[in-house]
Design a protein around this motif. Structure first.
Motif, mmCIF file in Angstrom:
data_model
loop_
_atom_site.group_PDB
_atom_site.id
_atom_site.type_symbol
_atom_site.label_atom_id
_atom_site.label_comp_id
_atom_site.label_asym_id
_atom_site.label_seq_id
_atom_site.Cartn_x
_atom_site.Cartn_y
_atom_site.Cartn_z
ATOM 1 N N HIS A 174 19.815 20.444 -12.804
ATOM 2 C CA HIS A 174 19.768 21.719 -12.101
ATOM 3 C C HIS A 174 19.945 21.599 -10.592
ATOM 4 O O HIS A 174 19.821 22.582 -9.875
ATOM 5 C CB HIS A 174 18.435 22.437 -12.404
ATOM 6 N N GLY A 175 20.192 20.404 -10.105
ATOM 7 C CA GLY A 175 20.311 20.203 -8.667
ATOM 8 C C GLY A 175 18.939 20.150 -8.027
ATOM 9 O O GLY A 175 17.925 20.336 -8.685
ATOM 10 N N GLY A 176 18.879 19.885 -6.758
ATOM 11 C CA GLY A 176 17.607 19.756 -6.049
ATOM 12 C C GLY A 176 17.200 18.309 -5.945
ATOM 13 O O GLY A 176 17.803 17.418 -6.555
ATOM 14 N N GLU A 177 16.197 18.072 -5.138
ATOM 15 C CA GLU A 177 15.739 16.709 -4.886
ATOM 16 C C GLU A 177 14.293 16.708 -4.437
ATOM 17 O O GLU A 177 13.751 17.737 -4.045
ATOM 18 C CB GLU A 177 16.616 16.056 -3.820
ATOM 19 N N TRP A 178 13.683 15.550 -4.527
ATOM 20 C CA TRP A 178 12.367 15.284 -3.958
ATOM 21 C C TRP A 178 12.632 14.254 -2.879
ATOM 22 O O TRP A 178 13.069 13.140 -3.170
ATOM 23 C CB TRP A 178 11.423 14.704 -4.997
ATOM 24 N N GLY A 179 12.397 14.597 -1.627
ATOM 25 C CA GLY A 179 12.691 13.688 -0.528
ATOM 26 C C GLY A 179 11.749 13.921 0.622
ATOM 27 O O GLY A 179 10.833 14.736 0.544
ATOM 28 N N GLY A 180 11.984 13.219 1.715
ATOM 29 C CA GLY A 180 11.124 13.340 2.876
ATOM 30 C C GLY A 180 11.807 12.809 4.118
ATOM 31 O O GLY A 180 13.028 12.717 4.180
ATOM 32 N N SER A 181 11.005 12.388 5.079
ATOM 33 C CA SER A 181 11.533 11.998 6.385
ATOM 34 C C SER A 181 11.507 10.494 6.647
ATOM 35 O O SER A 181 11.744 10.067 7.760
ATOM 36 C CB SER A 181 10.761 12.728 7.483
ATOM 37 N N ALA A 182 11.231 9.698 5.624
ATOM 38 C CA ALA A 182 11.283 8.230 5.768
ATOM 39 C C ALA A 182 12.671 7.779 5.299
ATOM 40 O O ALA A 182 12.941 7.735 4.101
ATOM 41 C CB ALA A 182 10.190 7.569 4.938
ATOM 42 N N ARG B 286 0.832 -1.208 0.000
ATOM 43 C CA ARG B 286 0.000 0.000 0.000
ATOM 44 C C ARG B 286 0.867 1.259 0.000
ATOM 45 O O ARG B 286 0.565 2.229 -0.663
ATOM 46 C CB ARG B 286 -0.908 0.005 1.229
ATOM 47 N N TYR B 287 1.942 1.232 0.778
ATOM 48 C CA TYR B 287 2.805 2.400 0.910
ATOM 49 C C TYR B 287 4.096 2.197 0.127
ATOM 50 O O TYR B 287 4.745 1.157 0.239
ATOM 51 C CB TYR B 287 3.150 2.665 2.379
ATOM 52 N N TYR B 288 4.443 3.194 -0.651
ATOM 53 C CA TYR B 288 5.713 3.225 -1.377
ATOM 54 C C TYR B 288 6.425 4.506 -0.994
ATOM 55 O O TYR B 288 5.801 5.489 -0.573
ATOM 56 C CB TYR B 288 5.480 3.170 -2.892
ATOM 57 N N TYR B 289 7.724 4.491 -1.143
ATOM 58 C CA TYR B 289 8.546 5.624 -0.765
ATOM 59 C C TYR B 289 9.424 5.993 -1.953
ATOM 60 O O TYR B 289 9.967 5.116 -2.622
ATOM 61 C CB TYR B 289 9.382 5.269 0.474
ATOM 62 N N VAL B 290 9.531 7.289 -2.221
ATOM 63 C CA VAL B 290 10.231 7.755 -3.413
ATOM 64 C C VAL B 290 11.257 8.822 -3.031
ATOM 65 O O VAL B 290 10.998 9.679 -2.180
ATOM 66 C CB VAL B 290 9.232 8.354 -4.435
ATOM 67 N N TYR B 291 12.401 8.746 -3.679
ATOM 68 C CA TYR B 291 13.424 9.772 -3.600
ATOM 69 C C TYR B 291 13.896 10.038 -5.020
ATOM 70 O O TYR B 291 14.113 9.086 -5.788
ATOM 71 C CB TYR B 291 14.601 9.325 -2.724
ATOM 72 N N ALA B 292 14.023 11.304 -5.394
ATOM 73 C CA ALA B 292 14.469 11.636 -6.749
ATOM 74 C C ALA B 292 15.448 12.801 -6.712
ATOM 75 O O ALA B 292 15.351 13.684 -5.859
ATOM 76 C CB ALA B 292 13.275 11.978 -7.635
ATOM 77 N N LEU B 293 16.388 12.774 -7.656
ATOM 78 C CA LEU B 293 17.404 13.812 -7.807
ATOM 79 C C LEU B 293 17.274 14.467 -9.167
ATOM 80 O O LEU B 293 17.089 13.777 -10.173
ATOM 81 C CB LEU B 293 18.807 13.182 -7.766
ATOM 82 N N ASP B 294 17.401 15.781 -9.200
ATOM 83 C CA ASP B 294 17.444 16.531 -10.452
ATOM 84 C C ASP B 294 18.897 16.559 -10.904
ATOM 85 O O ASP B 294 19.742 17.215 -10.303
ATOM 86 C CB ASP B 294 16.915 17.950 -10.211
ATOM 87 N N ARG C 224 22.249 6.972 3.848
ATOM 88 C CA ARG C 224 20.956 7.071 4.543
ATOM 89 C C ARG C 224 20.217 8.246 3.920
ATOM 90 O O ARG C 224 20.636 9.395 4.049
ATOM 91 C CB ARG C 224 21.179 7.290 6.038
ATOM 92 N N THR C 225 19.119 7.953 3.218
ATOM 93 C CA THR C 225 18.444 8.931 2.374
ATOM 94 C C THR C 225 16.989 9.081 2.789
ATOM 95 O O THR C 225 16.320 8.085 3.055
ATOM 96 C CB THR C 225 18.525 8.477 0.894
ATOM 97 N N GLY C 226 16.478 10.313 2.804
ATOM 98 C CA GLY C 226 15.095 10.594 3.181
ATOM 99 C C GLY C 226 14.154 10.511 1.984
ATOM 100 O O GLY C 226 14.288 11.264 1.023
ATOM 101 N N PHE C 227 13.210 9.602 2.042
ATOM 102 C CA PHE C 227 12.209 9.378 0.994
ATOM 103 C C PHE C 227 10.882 9.999 1.417
ATOM 104 O O PHE C 227 10.607 10.116 2.613
ATOM 105 C CB PHE C 227 11.967 7.883 0.795
#
Length: 130
Positions: free
Chosen positions: A56-64, A45-53, A88-91
């Motif tokens: 141009h730099g920047g990221e899509w992340g979170g606290s998981a 049910r739950y998926y976790y995503v991390y992405a890097l630009d 150790r990366t925040g998704f």
């Protein structure tokens, strides 16, 4: 995964497969395009995503926090990432509501600079990720 930005992005995904956590990456998604990351019906049910630009730099992340590495990977378990020589990366979390398929849309936006936005949806359902 749909990348609505003008940049190439690298994407990692985390999910629970039975009793164990798995993180996988990297998928490269071209600017203004979509890619299928996980084949077949969703297993969680739950998926976790991390992405890097990449452009141009920047990221899509979170606290998981989950484990990643710089090159292509499949990692079992999310504990002791650093001790196991992983990053150790925040998704950010996606709640699929137990749908069988789901699309995450990465967008440019936010407060300016390298802030990024992500929308996740399946059919009519929609949620905004951090």
């Amino acid at each position: 995964m749909c990348n609505s930005t003008k940049s190439r992005v690298g994407v990692a995904v985390g999910y629970k497969d039975g009793e164990s956590w798995v993180t996988e990456g990297w998928w490269n998604v071209a600017a203004a395009s979509c890619e299928t990351l996980l084949k077949g019906p969703l297993v969680a049910r739950y998926y976790y995503v991390y992405a890097l630009d990449y452009d141009h730099g920047g990221e899509w992340g979170g606290s998981a926090f989950m484990c990643t590495k710089e090159k292509e990977f499949t990692i079992k378990g999310i504990d002791n990432c650093l001790a196991r020589n992983y990053n150790r990366t925040g998704f950010f979390e996606i709640d699929t509501g137990e749908q069988r398929s789901w699309t995450v849309q990465l967008t440019e936006g936010g407060m300016g600079g390298n802030d990024q936005g992500a929308d996740a949806s399946a059919g009519r359902s929609s949620t905004t990720a951090p």
